[in-house]
Design a protein around this motif. Sequence first.
Motif, PDB file in Angstrom:
ATOM      1  N   ALA A 144       0.824  -1.212   0.000  1.00  0.00           N
ATOM      2  CA  ALA A 144       0.000   0.000   0.000  1.00  0.00           C
ATOM      3  C   ALA A 144       0.857   1.260   0.000  1.00  0.00           C
ATOM      4  O   ALA A 144       1.936   1.296   0.597  1.00  0.00           O
ATOM      5  CB  ALA A 144      -0.913   0.006   1.216  1.00  0.00           C
ATOM      6  N   HIS A 145       0.330   2.282  -0.656  1.00  0.00           N
ATOM      7  CA  HIS A 145       0.932   3.609  -0.670  1.00  0.00           C
ATOM      8  C   HIS A 145      -0.155   4.580  -0.222  1.00  0.00           C
ATOM      9  O   HIS A 145      -1.287   4.515  -0.709  1.00  0.00           O
ATOM     10  CB  HIS A 145       1.387   3.995  -2.076  1.00  0.00           C
ATOM     11  N   ILE A 146       0.181   5.477   0.702  1.00  0.00           N
ATOM     12  CA  ILE A 146      -0.814   6.394   1.244  1.00  0.00           C
ATOM     13  C   ILE A 146      -0.255   7.811   1.276  1.00  0.00           C
ATOM     14  O   ILE A 146       0.947   8.006   1.469  1.00  0.00           O
ATOM     15  CB  ILE A 146      -1.257   5.958   2.672  1.00  0.00           C
ATOM     16  N   THR A 147      -1.110   8.768   1.050  1.00  0.00           N
ATOM     17  CA  THR A 147      -0.749  10.164   1.235  1.00  0.00           C
ATOM     18  C   THR A 147      -1.886  10.846   1.975  1.00  0.00           C
ATOM     19  O   THR A 147      -3.053  10.480   1.801  1.00  0.00           O
ATOM     20  CB  THR A 147      -0.435  10.864  -0.105  1.00  0.00           C
ATOM     21  N   VAL A 148      -1.531  11.800   2.824  1.00  0.00           N
ATOM     22  CA  VAL A 148      -2.530  12.528   3.610  1.00  0.00           C
ATOM     23  C   VAL A 148      -2.223  14.014   3.542  1.00  0.00           C
ATOM     24  O   VAL A 148      -1.070  14.418   3.384  1.00  0.00           O
ATOM     25  CB  VAL A 148      -2.566  12.075   5.093  1.00  0.00           C
ATOM     26  N   THR A 149      -3.265  14.814   3.659  1.00  0.00           N
ATOM     27  CA  THR A 149      -3.095  16.262   3.699  1.00  0.00           C
ATOM     28  C   THR A 149      -4.240  16.849   4.506  1.00  0.00           C
ATOM     29  O   THR A 149      -5.291  16.225   4.642  1.00  0.00           O
ATOM     30  CB  THR A 149      -3.048  16.858   2.276  1.00  0.00           C
ATOM     31  N   ASP A 150      -4.021  18.019   5.050  1.00  0.00           N
ATOM     32  CA  ASP A 150      -5.114  18.698   5.742  1.00  0.00           C
ATOM     33  C   ASP A 150      -4.984  20.194   5.565  1.00  0.00           C
ATOM     34  O   ASP A 150      -3.911  20.732   5.352  1.00  0.00           O
ATOM     35  CB  ASP A 150      -5.148  18.317   7.233  1.00  0.00           C
ATOM     36  N   GLU A 151      -6.128  20.818   5.612  1.00  0.00           N
ATOM     37  CA  GLU A 151      -6.254  22.256   5.549  1.00  0.00           C
ATOM     38  C   GLU A 151      -7.198  22.613   6.689  1.00  0.00           C
ATOM     39  O   GLU A 151      -7.661  21.725   7.400  1.00  0.00           O
ATOM     40  CB  GLU A 151      -6.810  22.645   4.172  1.00  0.00           C
ATOM     41  N   THR A 152      -7.500  23.841   6.890  1.00  0.00           N
ATOM     42  CA  THR A 152      -8.290  24.264   8.046  1.00  0.00           C
ATOM     43  C   THR A 152      -9.515  23.402   8.292  1.00  0.00           C
ATOM     44  O   THR A 152      -9.698  22.887   9.395  1.00  0.00           O
ATOM     45  CB  THR A 152      -8.716  25.740   7.875  1.00  0.00           C
ATOM     46  N   ASP A 153     -10.360  23.204   7.289  1.00  0.00           N
ATOM     47  CA  ASP A 153     -11.623  22.491   7.499  1.00  0.00           C
ATOM     48  C   ASP A 153     -11.670  21.077   6.950  1.00  0.00           C
ATOM     49  O   ASP A 153     -12.639  20.360   7.198  1.00  0.00           O
ATOM     50  CB  ASP A 153     -12.782  23.283   6.865  1.00  0.00           C
TER      51      ASP A 153
END
Length: 136
Positions: A110-119
């Motif tokens: 598996a390959h995973i990427t995550v990101t987040d912004e304010t909401d």
Amino acid sequence: MIYGIGTDICDVRRIRASLERHGDRFAEKVLSQAELATWRARSKRWPERGIRYLATRFSAKEAFSKAVGMGMRMPMTWRSCEISKLPSGQPVIVLHGELKTWFEAKGLKAHITVTDETDYAASFCVVEYEDPSRTH
């Protein structure tokens, strides 16, 4: 060869509301022991960062469950799928128990990427066969 692809977007405000309603029980349901320790440390220093951490883990596990095509049913459980990171900071999936056994028996990676912004927190997962000649 690709086995499956999954993506998920999570409203951070929804995670915040769940924490307000259910307290730590929500995080304890979703996070592995290692993730819980990180979440508690981040939440203590900067509560908003803890909420975003929980949202990214929730999103990544949803994306992974979609990529393997089983959703949240056995052997997939919230706590058997851990989102960790390499020393470089790259996120990686660490599996436990029956889910790990099932995944390895299929010869998957598996390959995973995550990101987040304010909401929002978002994740993208690609699961592939480790041996391209193996497709079952």
